[in-house]
Design a protein around this motif. Structure first.
Motif, PDB file in Angstrom:
ATOM      1  N   ILE A   1       0.845  -1.204   0.000  1.00  0.00           N
ATOM      2  CA  ILE A   1       0.000   0.000   0.000  1.00  0.00           C
ATOM      3  C   ILE A   1       0.876   1.248   0.000  1.00  0.00           C
ATOM      4  CG2 ILE A   1      -1.727   1.327   1.281  1.00  0.00           C
ATOM      5  CD1 ILE A   1      -2.811  -1.372   2.339  1.00  0.00           C
ATOM      6  N   LEU A   2       1.918   1.256   0.821  1.00  0.00           N
ATOM      7  CA  LEU A   2       2.822   2.408   0.870  1.00  0.00           C
ATOM      8  C   LEU A   2       3.506   2.653  -0.463  1.00  0.00           C
ATOM      9  CD1 LEU A   2       4.391   1.917   4.404  1.00  0.00           C
ATOM     10  CD2 LEU A   2       2.848   3.757   3.678  1.00  0.00           C
ATOM     11  N   THR A   3       3.802   1.596  -1.182  1.00  0.00           N
ATOM     12  CA  THR A   3       4.394   1.741  -2.513  1.00  0.00           C
ATOM     13  C   THR A   3       3.426   2.463  -3.445  1.00  0.00           C
ATOM     14  OG1 THR A   3       5.726  -0.251  -2.221  1.00  0.00           O
ATOM     15  CG2 THR A   3       5.340   0.478  -4.489  1.00  0.00           C
ATOM     16  N   GLN A   4       2.157   2.103  -3.358  1.00  0.00           N
ATOM     17  CA  GLN A   4       1.146   2.763  -4.188  1.00  0.00           C
ATOM     18  C   GLN A   4       0.888   4.198  -3.731  1.00  0.00           C
ATOM     19  OE1 GLN A   4      -0.076   1.683  -7.096  1.00  0.00           O
ATOM     20  NE2 GLN A   4       1.448   0.091  -6.767  1.00  0.00           N
ATOM     21  N   VAL A   5       0.962   4.437  -2.423  1.00  0.00           N
ATOM     22  CA  VAL A   5       0.848   5.816  -1.912  1.00  0.00           C
ATOM     23  C   VAL A   5       1.972   6.664  -2.502  1.00  0.00           C
ATOM     24  CG1 VAL A   5       1.090   7.281   0.141  1.00  0.00           C
ATOM     25  CG2 VAL A   5      -0.380   5.253   0.213  1.00  0.00           C
ATOM     26  N   SER A   6       3.170   6.117  -2.519  1.00  0.00           N
ATOM     27  CA  SER A   6       4.315   6.835  -3.083  1.00  0.00           C
ATOM     28  C   SER A   6       4.095   7.153  -4.557  1.00  0.00           C
ATOM     29  CB  SER A   6       5.582   5.997  -2.898  1.00  0.00           C
ATOM     30  OG  SER A   6       6.686   6.631  -3.473  1.00  0.00           O
ATOM     31  N   ALA A   7       3.585   6.195  -5.308  1.00  0.00           N
ATOM     32  CA  ALA A   7       3.325   6.412  -6.738  1.00  0.00           C
ATOM     33  C   ALA A   7       2.251   7.479  -6.940  1.00  0.00           C
ATOM     34  CB  ALA A   7       2.909   5.108  -7.399  1.00  0.00           C
ATOM     35  N   SER A   8       1.210   7.443  -6.115  1.00  0.00           N
ATOM     36  CA  SER A   8       0.134   8.438  -6.226  1.00  0.00           C
ATOM     37  C   SER A   8       0.633   9.829  -5.873  1.00  0.00           C
ATOM     38  CB  SER A   8      -1.033   8.061  -5.298  1.00  0.00           C
ATOM     39  OG  SER A   8      -1.563   6.811  -5.659  1.00  0.00           O
ATOM     40  N   THR A   9       1.450   9.908  -4.837  1.00  0.00           N
ATOM     41  CA  THR A   9       2.025  11.182  -4.421  1.00  0.00           C
ATOM     42  C   THR A   9       2.906  11.758  -5.525  1.00  0.00           C
ATOM     43  OG1 THR A   9       1.969  10.511  -2.106  1.00  0.00           O
ATOM     44  CG2 THR A   9       3.461  12.310  -2.677  1.00  0.00           C
ATOM     45  N   LYS A  10       3.723  10.905  -6.117  1.00  0.00           N
ATOM     46  CA  LYS A  10       4.605  11.343  -7.209  1.00  0.00           C
ATOM     47  C   LYS A  10       3.784  11.852  -8.397  1.00  0.00           C
ATOM     48  CE  LYS A  10       8.615  11.695  -9.220  1.00  0.00           C
ATOM     49  NZ  LYS A  10       9.546  12.725  -8.826  1.00  0.00           N
ATOM     50  N   ALA A  11       2.690  11.173  -8.710  1.00  0.00           N
ATOM     51  CA  ALA A  11       1.828  11.599  -9.820  1.00  0.00           C
ATOM     52  C   ALA A  11       1.222  12.968  -9.541  1.00  0.00           C
ATOM     53  CB  ALA A  11       0.736  10.562 -10.064  1.00  0.00           C
ATOM     54  N   LEU A  12       0.770  13.206  -8.312  1.00  0.00           N
ATOM     55  CA  LEU A  12       0.213  14.515  -7.954  1.00  0.00           C
ATOM     56  C   LEU A  12       1.282  15.599  -7.977  1.00  0.00           C
ATOM     57  CD1 LEU A  12      -2.330  13.794  -5.087  1.00  0.00           C
ATOM     58  CD2 LEU A  12      -2.788  14.929  -7.276  1.00  0.00           C
ATOM     59  N   GLN A  13       2.469  15.281  -7.507  1.00  0.00           N
ATOM     60  CA  GLN A  13       3.557  16.259  -7.536  1.00  0.00           C
ATOM     61  C   GLN A  13       3.931  16.616  -8.968  1.00  0.00           C
ATOM     62  OE1 GLN A  13       6.450  14.192  -5.153  1.00  0.00           O
ATOM     63  NE2 GLN A  13       5.898  15.317  -3.296  1.00  0.00           N
ATOM     64  N   SER A  14       3.949  15.642  -9.828  1.00  0.00           N
ATOM     65  CA  SER A  14       4.259  15.886 -11.235  1.00  0.00           C
ATOM     66  C   SER A  14       3.196  16.773 -11.872  1.00  0.00           C
ATOM     67  CB  SER A  14       4.362  14.549 -11.973  1.00  0.00           C
ATOM     68  OG  SER A  14       4.606  14.751 -13.328  1.00  0.00           O
ATOM     69  N   PHE A  15       1.934  16.504 -11.556  1.00  0.00           N
ATOM     70  CA  PHE A  15       0.838  17.340 -12.061  1.00  0.00           C
ATOM     71  C   PHE A  15       0.986  18.774 -11.547  1.00  0.00           C
ATOM     72  CE2 PHE A  15      -3.346  19.230 -11.326  1.00  0.00           C
ATOM     73  CZ  PHE A  15      -3.780  19.333 -12.637  1.00  0.00           C
ATOM     74  N   ALA A  16       1.285  18.913 -10.267  1.00  0.00           N
ATOM     75  CA  ALA A  16       1.445  20.247  -9.670  1.00  0.00           C
ATOM     76  C   ALA A  16       2.583  21.014 -10.334  1.00  0.00           C
ATOM     77  CB  ALA A  16       1.688  20.119  -8.165  1.00  0.00           C
ATOM     78  N   LEU A  17       3.666  20.331 -10.623  1.00  0.00           N
ATOM     79  CA  LEU A  17       4.806  20.983 -11.266  1.00  0.00           C
ATOM     80  C   LEU A  17       4.440  21.472 -12.671  1.00  0.00           C
ATOM     81  CD1 LEU A  17       7.736  21.771 -10.827  1.00  0.00           C
ATOM     82  CD2 LEU A  17       8.389  19.551 -11.760  1.00  0.00           C
ATOM     83  N   GLN A  18       3.701  20.667 -13.405  1.00  0.00           N
ATOM     84  CA  GLN A  18       3.246  21.063 -14.740  1.00  0.00           C
ATOM     85  C   GLN A  18       2.334  22.289 -14.654  1.00  0.00           C
ATOM     86  OE1 GLN A  18       4.082  19.870 -17.808  1.00  0.00           O
ATOM     87  NE2 GLN A  18       2.825  21.476 -18.680  1.00  0.00           N
ATOM     88  N   LEU A  19       1.414  22.260 -13.699  1.00  0.00           N
ATOM     89  CA  LEU A  19       0.495  23.380 -13.514  1.00  0.00           C
ATOM     90  C   LEU A  19       1.251  24.646 -13.118  1.00  0.00           C
ATOM     91  CD1 LEU A  19      -2.580  23.589 -13.787  1.00  0.00           C
ATOM     92  CD2 LEU A  19      -2.722  23.309 -11.318  1.00  0.00           C
ATOM     93  N   LEU A  20       2.250  24.497 -12.278  1.00  0.00           N
ATOM     94  CA  LEU A  20       3.069  25.644 -11.874  1.00  0.00           C
ATOM     95  C   LEU A  20       3.811  26.229 -13.074  1.00  0.00           C
ATOM     96  CD1 LEU A  20       4.271  27.507  -9.707  1.00  0.00           C
ATOM     97  CD2 LEU A  20       6.037  25.751  -9.361  1.00  0.00           C
ATOM     98  N   GLU A  21       4.370  25.366 -13.905  1.00  0.00           N
ATOM     99  CA  GLU A  21       5.071  25.847 -15.096  1.00  0.00           C
ATOM    100  C   GLU A  21       4.125  26.637 -16.004  1.00  0.00           C
ATOM    101  OE1 GLU A  21       7.454  24.282 -19.054  1.00  0.00           O
ATOM    102  OE2 GLU A  21       6.979  22.846 -17.470  1.00  0.00           O
ATOM    103  N   GLU A  22       2.922  26.115 -16.195  1.00  0.00           N
ATOM    104  CA  GLU A  22       1.949  26.817 -17.030  1.00  0.00           C
ATOM    105  C   GLU A  22       1.545  28.145 -16.403  1.00  0.00           C
ATOM    106  OE1 GLU A  22      -0.993  23.792 -17.460  1.00  0.00           O
ATOM    107  OE2 GLU A  22       0.182  22.716 -18.950  1.00  0.00           O
ATOM    108  N   HIS A  23       1.445  28.181 -15.078  1.00  0.00           N
ATOM    109  CA  HIS A  23       1.116  29.434 -14.385  1.00  0.00           C
ATOM    110  C   HIS A  23       2.215  30.474 -14.632  1.00  0.00           C
ATOM    111  CE1 HIS A  23      -0.418  32.173 -11.383  1.00  0.00           C
ATOM    112  NE2 HIS A  23       0.770  32.182 -10.801  1.00  0.00           N
ATOM    113  N   LEU A  24       3.461  30.035 -14.516  1.00  0.00           N
ATOM    114  CA  LEU A  24       4.572  30.972 -14.734  1.00  0.00           C
ATOM    115  C   LEU A  24       4.599  31.476 -16.168  1.00  0.00           C
ATOM    116  CD1 LEU A  24       7.381  29.139 -12.732  1.00  0.00           C
ATOM    117  CD2 LEU A  24       6.154  31.220 -12.067  1.00  0.00           C
ATOM    118  N   ARG A  25       4.407  30.564 -17.120  1.00  0.00           N
ATOM    119  CA  ARG A  25       4.467  30.946 -18.535  1.00  0.00           C
ATOM    120  C   ARG A  25       3.283  31.817 -18.959  1.00  0.00           C
ATOM    121  NH1 ARG A  25       8.329  28.378 -21.380  1.00  0.00           N
ATOM    122  NH2 ARG A  25       9.188  26.460 -20.520  1.00  0.00           N
TER     123      ARG A  25
END
Length: 125
Positions: free
Chosen positions: A70-94
């Motif tokens: 379960i913790l492995t899947q939590v880590s994968a889900s967290t990474k996916a959300l962080q990646s999405f947030a980073l993309q959204l942040l880049e678009e906000h800056l641009r």
């Protein structure tokens, strides 16, 4: 004093008409178009995939799956959300911050402060 030095502090009327005043600049952001608008469908697809991962976590707990799995899947889900947030942040800056930079003044200061706080929140997670 040369003629170049004498005219250095002044601008001609023709030069002033080439650049609109900051208050006259109308951008997509002013029209309510956000930075993620062009990739909205891709973002929604990505969020649905993340939502599926979270539902998978619920199922795993319901089925009494081993903690580490379960913790492995939590880590994968967290990474996916962080990646999405980073993309959204880049678009906000641009988009949003760049639009504010066109206008200058207090608006760019506010957008930079807003982005800095958002980055700080992302770093704390």
């Amino acid at each position: 004093m040369t003629t170049t030095e004498a005219g250095a502090g002044t601008t001609s009327g023709a030069d002033q008409s080439l650049e609109p005043a900051a208050a006259e600049v109308v951008t997509d952001h002013d029209r309510g178009v956000h930075g993620y608008h062009k990739q909205k469908d891709e973002h929604l697809k990505r969020l649905r995939r993340i939502e599926g991962q979270i539902r998978g976590l619920q199922r795993m707990v319901d089925e009494d799956v081993y903690c580490i799995d379960i913790l492995t899947q939590v880590s994968a889900s967290t990474k996916a959300l962080q990646s999405f947030a980073l993309q959204l942040l880049e678009e906000h800056l641009r988009h949003c911050v760049a639009d504010a930079a066109l206008k200058g003044g207090a608006e760019i200061d506010a957008k930079v402060e807003e982005a800095t706080k958002a980055i700080g929140r992302l770093l704390r997670t």
